[in-house]
Design a protein around this motif. Structure first.
Motif, PDB file in Angstrom:
ATOM      1  N   ASP B 245     -22.288  62.699 -20.973  1.00 39.47           N
ATOM      2  CA  ASP B 245     -20.931  62.751 -21.520  1.00 39.47           C
ATOM      3  C   ASP B 245     -19.944  62.182 -20.526  1.00 39.47           C
ATOM      4  O   ASP B 245     -19.031  61.438 -20.888  1.00 39.47           O
ATOM      5  CB  ASP B 245     -20.532  64.205 -21.828  1.00 39.47           C
ATOM      6  CG  ASP B 245     -21.279  64.756 -23.021  1.00 39.47           C
ATOM      7  OD1 ASP B 245     -21.881  63.949 -23.748  1.00 39.47           O
ATOM      8  OD2 ASP B 245     -21.254  65.973 -23.229  1.00 39.47           O
ATOM      9  N   ALA B 246     -20.126  62.547 -19.264  1.00 35.88           N
ATOM     10  CA  ALA B 246     -19.210  62.067 -18.232  1.00 35.88           C
ATOM     11  C   ALA B 246     -19.257  60.547 -18.147  1.00 35.88           C
ATOM     12  O   ALA B 246     -18.220  59.894 -18.027  1.00 35.88           O
ATOM     13  CB  ALA B 246     -19.562  62.688 -16.888  1.00 35.88           C
ATOM     14  N   LEU B 247     -20.451  59.982 -18.242  1.00 39.78           N
ATOM     15  CA  LEU B 247     -20.568  58.521 -18.236  1.00 39.78           C
ATOM     16  C   LEU B 247     -19.789  57.910 -19.387  1.00 39.78           C
ATOM     17  O   LEU B 247     -19.042  56.954 -19.213  1.00 39.78           O
ATOM     18  CB  LEU B 247     -22.036  58.110 -18.372  1.00 39.78           C
ATOM     19  CG  LEU B 247     -22.863  58.050 -17.105  1.00 39.78           C
ATOM     20  CD1 LEU B 247     -24.273  57.627 -17.455  1.00 39.78           C
ATOM     21  CD2 LEU B 247     -22.260  57.065 -16.141  1.00 39.78           C
ATOM     22  N   HIS B 248     -19.974  58.504 -20.587  1.00 41.02           N
ATOM     23  CA  HIS B 248     -19.277  57.996 -21.761  1.00 41.02           C
ATOM     24  C   HIS B 248     -17.776  57.955 -21.531  1.00 41.02           C
ATOM     25  O   HIS B 248     -17.130  56.951 -21.791  1.00 41.02           O
ATOM     26  CB  HIS B 248     -19.566  58.903 -22.966  1.00 41.02           C
ATOM     27  CG  HIS B 248     -20.692  58.420 -23.801  1.00 41.02           C
ATOM     28  ND1 HIS B 248     -20.656  57.217 -24.442  1.00 41.02           N
ATOM     29  CD2 HIS B 248     -21.885  58.979 -24.102  1.00 41.02           C
ATOM     30  CE1 HIS B 248     -21.789  57.051 -25.108  1.00 41.02           C
ATOM     31  NE2 HIS B 248     -22.550  58.107 -24.907  1.00 41.02           N
ATOM     32  N   THR B 249     -17.230  59.080 -21.060  1.00 37.89           N
ATOM     33  CA  THR B 249     -15.773  59.132 -20.938  1.00 37.89           C
ATOM     34  C   THR B 249     -15.276  58.335 -19.746  1.00 37.89           C
ATOM     35  O   THR B 249     -14.082  58.151 -19.603  1.00 37.89           O
ATOM     36  CB  THR B 249     -15.255  60.573 -20.828  1.00 37.89           C
ATOM     37  OG1 THR B 249     -16.172  61.315 -20.064  1.00 37.89           O
ATOM     38  CG2 THR B 249     -15.092  61.185 -22.179  1.00 37.89           C
ATOM     39  N   MET B 250     -16.188  57.863 -18.901  1.00 35.82           N
ATOM     40  CA  MET B 250     -15.739  56.916 -17.887  1.00 35.82           C
ATOM     41  C   MET B 250     -15.773  55.508 -18.461  1.00 35.82           C
ATOM     42  O   MET B 250     -15.457  54.544 -17.772  1.00 35.82           O
ATOM     43  CB  MET B 250     -16.679  56.951 -16.689  1.00 35.82           C
ATOM     44  CG  MET B 250     -16.408  58.060 -15.748  1.00 35.82           C
ATOM     45  SD  MET B 250     -17.578  57.897 -14.423  1.00 35.82           S
ATOM     46  CE  MET B 250     -17.408  59.498 -13.714  1.00 35.82           C
ATOM     47  N   GLY B 251     -16.195  55.403 -19.710  1.00 35.13           N
ATOM     48  CA  GLY B 251     -16.282  54.090 -20.315  1.00 35.13           C
ATOM     49  C   GLY B 251     -17.544  53.346 -19.907  1.00 35.13           C
ATOM     50  O   GLY B 251     -17.642  52.144 -20.069  1.00 35.13           O
ATOM     51  N   LEU B 252     -18.524  54.072 -19.352  1.00 31.67           N
ATOM     52  CA  LEU B 252     -19.776  53.425 -18.954  1.00 31.67           C
ATOM     53  C   LEU B 252     -20.830  53.719 -20.010  1.00 31.67           C
ATOM     54  O   LEU B 252     -20.974  54.842 -20.454  1.00 31.67           O
ATOM     55  CB  LEU B 252     -20.249  53.963 -17.603  1.00 31.67           C
ATOM     56  CG  LEU B 252     -19.272  53.762 -16.455  1.00 31.67           C
ATOM     57  CD1 LEU B 252     -19.779  54.445 -15.212  1.00 31.67           C
ATOM     58  CD2 LEU B 252     -19.105  52.280 -16.200  1.00 31.67           C
TER      59      LEU B 252
END
Ligand SMILES: Nc1ncnc2c1ncn2[C@@H]1O[C@H](COP(=O)(O)OP(=O)(O)O)[C@@H](O)[C@H]1O
Ligand SMILES: [Mg+2]
Lengths: 258, 375
Positions: B245-252
């Motif tokens: 999820d954290a990756l997603h919200t970093m736009g990665l």
């Protein structure tokens, strides 16, 4: 007085998992530069709401708008642009286990800027200092305590200096002093830099200190049962449960028995 | 230390249950059963529980009282506890909320008909299938992009880490297993072939089957268990820890960030491991062969005559396909992980099982293709 800009808007949002609806048709907004708190008993769907607001799950129905852009409909570069405006610190910290704290904070800088390596290191170290983690830059997440992981995650969420920061239970597992320092930090950032905060928390002290506005979610009615400034709600809320929550009271017939 | 139960009927409508002794979770079981039986046998309109001789009582004993009370309430019969010591009375007050405890219900489930159930599982199958197709699509896109601009898109450090961990780490077991496979096969074949004086052809048999089939296949099976499950567990843990999820919200994109380098790593080390596997298998065969008294050089000559380049290449090409399957299935199952620690174990198991099935299927498809190509 001019109307404040609504930076986040939830319109009739229903959220949940698969067929189970956790929250039904909630509508609220967050003004720019505001510290906005999401309250509610545990398991009522605060984290779920937060994750839907930032577009991690498909919203069952309704819309979530961040800075005017519909997060459910954005795709590709547009979505990345929205993501670069927000920073998120998750309930479990969600640091990348294979990287040191410094590398964790540096990661967004590496991916989205063309700063030279030493500038990135400098900025990342600065952010870690902001949350009192000086000296732990080269530790792995597994080598520090839960509260420190939380703080490192907050530092990472601030890496790209986002306009909006979402924090899911940031002070859970922190000692009172660190937690108070975190409150000060949040207020400083909000007042000086105009950053908007959306925070899920249970710490009443911190709610009363920092909140500009809050909403109160309820598990049974699956919606918002109160909205406003916590001090107002504490004194004037029409909902008995909300009043008791702010005054830390249990139900009256249980109190008598003790 | 035990608990006792005794039923005294006063008249046809009232009875007294005398419960005495020590009521804790260790001792209360038999009394509980007796009391419930007694209640079912001949339910009294007015039930009195005599607890004057209870020496000790904790949550388990209180549970018994509350359950008896609940059963009587259900039938709207009378219930009374007498003689409970002050300290136990207080305990009862803590647990008894006054509202009366309802019988626990399981989570409400609507019983669906057979066809509804079939429909539902068909829908979920379709949904899973579409998810896998989306994954394969975005993986292919990401791989093409990565090959076009490898400098930017591939995280080299992570990739070499995976090559070293997965490739070099697997070398001993791959070599050992293939050596033994070659040895055992040669040994089993030698016994009947010797009867016909055909033992020199053991070399042909071993070399052809190792190079065409068993070398790549055994390596793939070992790696499905070793690397596939490791990928699923790694990504699954990241999913559970909200790192994805954290990756997603970093736009990665997790596919670019986590999957690509793993897939490329396996594609790099799998063929190399297959080469070692082939060699080890041939060595295994040679042990048996030389023990018949033939010199080593005969073994090699025999192999060189029997094996053509396409036999070797046929096996070698397969190892690329196996690599792609193992890595992508492992990553996909990892990313599909639901919440909770047990979900990670499930994903790892799924990755191995699905990986093995796909490997065997692909091997079959290759056999058919090679057959029609005349290889
Ligand atoms: N992955 C999931 N799948 C299904 N249900 C979930 C999942 N995660 C949470 N839930 C359910 O959603 C509800 C809200 O969870 P959550 O948003 O985590 O609550 P909290 O307000 O404590 O943050 C809970 O009742 C929980 O059972
Ligand atoms: Mg939560």
């Amino acid at each position: 007085m001019t109307e404040k800009k609504k930076i986040i808007e939830a319109r009739n949002m229903s959220v949940g998992y698969g067929d189970t609806v956790i929250l039904k048709e909630v509508t609220f907004h967050v003004n720019e530069g505001e510290i906005f708190i999401i309250l509610g008993g545990s398991g009522c769907g605060k984290s779920t709401l937060l994750k839907n607001l930032i577009g991690l799950y498909d919203i069952i129905s309704g819309d979530a708008l961040i800075d005017g852009q519909n997060i459910g409909k954005a795709e590709g570069q547009e979505l990345v642009n929205i993501f670069n405006k927000i920073g998120v610190s998750y309930q479990s910290g969600a640091l990348f286990g294979s990287m040191t704290l410094l590398e964790n904070v540096m990661l967004p800088l590496e991916e989205f800027t063309d700063l030279p390596q030493d500038a990135r290191e400098m900025i990342a170290a600065m952010k870690l200092r902001l949350v009192n983690l000086e000296g732990f830059e080269h530790f792995m997440p597994s080598e520090i305590s839960g509260g420190m992981q939380k703080r490192a995650a907050i530092a990472r969420s601030m890496a790209l200096d986002p306009q909006i920061i979402f924090l899911d239970e940031p002070s859970a597992g922190l000692d009172p002093i660190t937690s108070a320092e975190l409150d000060q930090l949040i207020m400083r950032l909000a007042k000086n830099l105009g950053i908007t905060f959306v925070i899920v928390t249970h710490e009443l002290d911190s709610v009363f200190t920092i909140a500009d506005r809050c909403i109160f979610l309820d598990k049974v009615s699956k919606g918002i049962i109160a909205e406003g400034h916590p001090k107002e709600l504490k004194e004037h809320s029409k909902v008995d449960f909300v009043k008791r929550f702010f005054n830390r009271e249990v139900e009256t017939n249980q109190k008598e028995k003790i | 230390m035990s608990a006792h139960f005794q039923r005294n009927d006063i008249d046809s409508n009232s009875s007294v249950f005398k419960i005495s002794g020590v009521l804790n979770s260790k001792s209360v079981g038999p009394v509980w059963r007796q009391a419930m039986l007694a209640l079912d046998d001949n339910p009294p309109k007015n039930l009195t529980i005599d607890t004057s001789e209870v020496e000790y009582c904790d949550g388990a004993g209180i549970g018994l009282f509350i359950e008896l009370n609940r059963r009587q309430n259900e039938k709207k019969f009378g219930f009374e506890i007498v003689g409970l010591k002050e300290e136990f009375q207080r305990l009862l007050n803590v647990f008894d909320t006054g509202k009366g405890i309802q019988k626990l219900k399981g989570p409400e489930k609507q019983e669906d008909g057979l066809f509804v159930n079939w429909g539902k599982s068909f829908c979920s199958l379709l949904k899973q299938l579409s998810e896998e197709i989306i994954f394969i699509g975005s993986l292919s896109c990401a791989m093409i992009q990565a090959i076009r601009s490898p400098k930017k898109k591939i995280r080299w450090k992570d990739m070499w880490g995976a090559v070293i961990e997965g490739g070099i780490g697997a070398l001993p077991i791959v070599v050992l297993i293939n050596f033994l496979v070659g040895l055992i096969m040669a040994f089993q074949a030698a016994i009947p072939m010797k009867q016909f004086g055909a033992d020199i052809f053991v070399a042909d048999l071993v070399s052809l089957s190792i190079l065409r089939e068993l070398g790549p296949l055994m390596t793939a099976i070992v790696l499905a268990g070793r690397t596939g499950s490791a990928f699923a567990a790694e990504l699954g843990t990241m999913k559970v820890n909200e790192e994805i999820d954290a990756l997603h919200t970093m736009g990665l994109n997790p596919i670019n960030f986590l999957v690509i380098n793993r897939v490329f790593a396996v594609i790099i080390f799998m063929p190399i491991l297959t080469l070692f596997a082939d060699l080890a298998g041939l060595m295994g065969g040679s042990v048996v062969f030389t023990s018949f008294g033939y010199p080593m050089i005969t073994y090699f000559n025999q192999i060189i005559n029997a094996v053509q380049l396409h036999d070797f290449l046929g096996g070698f090409v397969k190892s690329f396909a196996f690599a792609l399957i193992i890595a992508s299935v492992g990553c996909l199952k990892g990313l599909e992980t639901k919440t909770g620690a047990s979900a990670v174990g499930k994903s790892a198991t799924n990755a191995v099982v699905t990986g093995l099935i796909l490997i065997i299927l692909t091997d079959g498809i290759f056999s058919i293709i090679y057959y029609f190509l005349g290889i």
